[in-house]
Design a protein around this motif. Structure first.
Motif, short mmCIF file in Angstrom:
data_model
loop_
_atom_site.label_atom_id
_atom_site.label_comp_id
_atom_site.label_asym_id
_atom_site.label_seq_id
_atom_site.Cartn_x
_atom_site.Cartn_y
_atom_site.Cartn_z
N CYS A 311 0.84 -1.29 -0.10
CA CYS A 311 0.04 -0.08 0.10
C CYS A 311 0.67 1.18 0.08
N THR A 312 2.13 1.08 -0.10
CA THR A 312 3.07 2.25 -0.11
C THR A 312 2.75 3.38 -1.14
N HIS A 313 2.08 2.90 -2.13
CA HIS A 313 1.79 3.88 -3.28
C HIS A 313 0.58 4.62 -3.00
N LEU A 314 -0.18 4.40 -1.94
CA LEU A 314 -1.45 4.92 -1.95
C LEU A 314 -1.24 6.30 -0.89
N ASP A 315 -2.13 7.19 -1.05
CA ASP A 315 -2.22 8.32 0.02
C ASP A 315 -2.39 7.85 1.18
N ILE A 316 -1.26 8.24 2.10
CA ILE A 316 -1.55 7.76 3.48
C ILE A 316 -2.52 8.44 4.33
N ALA A 317 -2.96 9.88 3.74
CA ALA A 317 -3.84 10.45 4.62
C ALA A 317 -5.21 9.75 4.33
N VAL A 318 -5.43 9.30 3.08
CA VAL A 318 -6.72 8.77 2.82
C VAL A 318 -7.00 7.43 3.34
N PHE A 319 -5.85 6.75 3.67
CA PHE A 319 -5.59 5.24 4.11
C PHE A 319 -6.20 5.52 5.54
N LYS A 320 -5.47 6.43 6.10
CA LYS A 320 -5.51 6.62 7.75
C LYS A 320 -7.20 6.92 7.98
N ASN A 321 -7.76 7.49 7.08
CA ASN A 321 -9.17 8.14 7.29
C ASN A 321 -10.06 6.82 6.95
N HIS A 322 -9.85 6.17 5.96
CA HIS A 322 -10.65 5.01 5.80
C HIS A 322 -10.19 3.81 6.84
N PHE A 323 -9.08 3.50 6.93
CA PHE A 323 -8.70 2.21 7.71
C PHE A 323 -8.06 2.76 8.98
N PRO A 324 -8.56 3.45 10.06
CA PRO A 324 -7.46 3.69 11.09
C PRO A 324 -6.95 2.70 12.27
N ILE A 326 -6.93 -0.69 11.08
CA ILE A 326 -5.97 -1.32 10.38
C ILE A 326 -4.76 -0.91 10.34
N TYR A 327 -4.51 0.64 10.30
CA TYR A 327 -3.25 1.17 10.63
C TYR A 327 -2.61 1.16 11.54
N GLN A 328 -3.31 1.37 12.64
CA GLN A 328 -2.93 1.22 13.87
C GLN A 328 -2.33 -0.12 14.43
N GLU A 329 -3.17 -1.34 13.93
CA GLU A 329 -2.77 -2.67 14.02
C GLU A 329 -1.33 -3.03 13.47
N CYS A 330 -1.35 -2.56 12.29
CA CYS A 330 -0.06 -2.52 11.45
C CYS A 330 1.06 -2.17 12.39
N LEU A 331 0.94 -0.61 12.68
CA LEU A 331 1.83 0.01 13.64
C LEU A 331 2.35 -0.81 14.76
N ASN A 332 1.37 -1.41 15.50
CA ASN A 332 1.58 -2.39 16.75
C ASN A 332 2.37 -3.61 16.40
N HIS A 333 2.59 -3.87 15.02
CA HIS A 333 3.34 -5.16 14.58
C HIS A 333 4.57 -4.41 13.87
N ASN A 334 5.12 -3.16 14.03
CA ASN A 334 6.10 -2.24 13.57
C ASN A 334 6.03 -2.40 12.06
N ILE A 335 4.87 -1.99 11.36
CA ILE A 335 4.50 -2.02 9.98
C ILE A 335 4.07 -0.84 9.72
N ALA A 336 4.86 0.19 9.05
CA ALA A 336 4.44 1.46 8.53
C ALA A 336 3.85 1.35 7.28
N ILE A 337 2.58 1.34 7.22
CA ILE A 337 2.11 1.06 5.75
C ILE A 337 2.67 1.91 4.71
N GLU A 338 2.96 3.04 5.01
CA GLU A 338 3.59 3.90 3.85
C GLU A 338 4.84 3.74 3.49
N LYS A 339 5.64 2.95 3.95
CA LYS A 339 6.78 2.56 3.64
C LYS A 339 6.96 1.11 3.70
#
Length: 529
Positions: A311-324, A326-339
């Protein structure tokens, strides 16, 4: 003895919707909801995507939604049921909103419609990435305003009461008189007599261990109905969600919503190759069976444990707005979806088969009705179209309500014996229960997974027989507990899945057997296996 007019087993969207409607229609009658965990714990709570409903008749149409559903179901849908459910959708959504469920809106103030795999248009109504949680909240809020509804949390339904339990002559007609229910906090077993019983008990995901379902999804309603001799169908069609977050831990897996691929997420192997176009022209937006089978094949070819969702090519602001969430759960596993790419793997997600019902939710057992994931309505056929499940639950809960409102039950006087556990003892250790649970889940993953074979299924029958005999011996000899009863139910469900898998001779939808008669749809995957 507890007596009630309406007994509802399960507190997800199906059970709660029915309970609200029947309680409002008959304020002088009692509605009893039995749920084995906290009242809000259900598969509904974890539904991320949304409700598929045709709302924009300029861009979309009922016929398009019907066609998408029929295509996903691969020829096994009941066309009349599909039409009925889809055309009822807007009315049922409106009711949800009147009850206080909130859904996302776009800049123009209209409902923000998403798209998911298998859909030809934007029609998925959602609330961020926690749609089910929001619906569950609104429904429970409504339930608690109704004085004639009682919710028994942490009560486990053990068995449906039928003629089998009564001292009556055998009859060709089997009827349901209620259920035996265990208070999990005290161990007391209630005999609940009901004029009408509605099973809304959810899915079977935990049978496979790796699942997007909560820990309570052990197929209890289907197993109880099976033991009560209700007709059960299409159990071979277990839908695996293509993108569950891969971790090294076993058990429930976090779901990466189909809508992430709808937003533009791309599936890649470890070498970065975007592989889905190799399998289907719809690529990542192919139906779940195709995507899951394709990932499974990629993993078999490479020996890898997972693929990646990029998902690194997606607009991160749009992603976080749609999937807050999912974004946070990925961060909990040390995955920053923007990179970072998200490691994903298919996991058991949804059962397309279950207890056979007609359009009114009637099962083959008199006075027993079913709705939601535990039922087989004919809507899904061989493969569920994304976000059609909440829709189905809403429509069938309403249909059962309408039938009960028009056909009042006749309360029959029947002497029902209390639960008999004479001759049993409290188990001194629980290691055998856990041991057999691990054996069962490994068996289902290894022998009855996404891609099956006659050899593995035949071996699975033999392995399951050993587990079944040990579990039944335990059940007969010890005082029951939730873990043992769940295991017994999962063994029943596994038996149905394996047996009905062996009966299917043609690959359809979510069912793929390498030894089956070939179809055009199978050809590419078969060549690559």
């Amino acid at each position: 003895m507890v007596k009630t007019n309406f007994l509802v087993i399960g507190s997800g969207v199906a059970g709660l919707t029915y309970a609200i409607k029947i309680a409002q229609r008959f304020p002088e009658k009692n509605v009893l909801i039995v749920t084995k965990s906290d009242e809000q714990e259900s598969n509904t709570k974890y539904a991320q995507g949304g409700v598929a409903v045709v709302l924009d008749l300029e861009e979309d149409s009922f016929q398009k939604h019907i066609q998408d559903t029929l295509v996903a179901g691969d020829g096994l849908c009941d066309a009349a049921v599909v039409e009925m459910v889809i055309k009822e959708g807007p009315k049922r959504l409106k009711e949800l909103m009147l009850w206080g469920a909130n859904f996302d809106s776009n800049a123009s103030g209209k409902l923000d419609l998403g798209i998911e795999g298998g859909h030809s248009e934007y029609r998925v109504v959602h609330h961020k990435d926690i749609t089910g949680f929001e619906i569950e909240r609104a429904l429970l809020q409504q339930v608690h305003t109704l004085p004639n509804v009682t919710v028994l949390s942490y009560h486990f339904a053990l068995d449906l009461i039928t003629e089998h339990h009564l001292n009556v002559p055998k009859s060709k007609t089997i009827s349901c008189y209620g259920a035996y229910v265990m208070d999990q906090k005290t161990g007391a077993i209630l005999t609940i007599k009901a004029d009408r019983t509605v099973l809304a008990s959810g899915g079977i995901g935990r049978v496979y261990g790796h699942t997007t379902n909560p820990i309570i999804a052990t197929g209890d309603g289907i197993a109880m109905a099976y033991r009560a001799k209700a007709e059960i169908k299409d159990m071979e069609f277990v839908q695996f969600h293509p993108t569950a977050l891969y971790t090294h831990k076993e058990g429930s897996s976090f779901l990466i919503s189909e809508a992430v691929r709808g937003l533009g997420g791309i599936l890649r192997n470890k070498n970065g190759h975007r592989f889905m176009p190799d399998y289907d022209k719809r690529a990542e937006l192919a139906s779940r069976d195709i995507v899951s089978q394709s990932i499974d094949n990629e993993l078999k070819k490479s020996g890898d444990t997972h693929v990646f969702l990029d998902c690194t090519h997606l607009d991160i602001a749009v992603f976080k707005n749609h999937f807050p969430n999912i974004y946070q759960e990925c961060l909990n596993h040390n995955i920053a979806i923007e990179k970072d790419w998200i490691p994903v793997v298919p996991a058991s997600h949804y059962l397309c088969g279950g207890i056979v019902v007609d359009k009114n939710g009637k099962t083959s057992v008199a006075n027993l009705f079913a709705c939601g994931e535990c039922s087989q309505t004919g809507l899904h056929g061989a493969n569920r179209l994304a976000s059609n499940s909440l829709l189905e639950a809403l429509v069938y809960a309403h249909n059962i309500f309408e039938y009960h409102a028009a056909h009042p039950a006749v309360s029959l006087y029947t002497a029902i014996p209390d639960w008999n556990d004479e001759g049993t003892s409290i188990p001194k250790e629980y290691v055998l229960i856990q041991h057999n649970l691990v054996r069962l889940q490994a068996l289902m993953r290894d022998y009855v997974g996404i891609v099956r074979s006659n050899s593995r299924l035949t071996k699975a029958v033999r392995h399951l027989d050993l587990i079944y005999n040990e579990v039944e011996e335990l059940y007969r000899s010890v005082k029951i507990n939730t873990e043992l009863c769940e295991l017994r139910n999962m063994v029943n469900v596994a038996h149905l899945i394996i047996g009905q898998s062996l009966q299917r001779k043609h690959n359809k939808g979510g069912y793929y057997n390498v030894d089956n008669v070939q179809t055009d749809k199978d050809s590419l995957i078969k060549e690559l296996l």
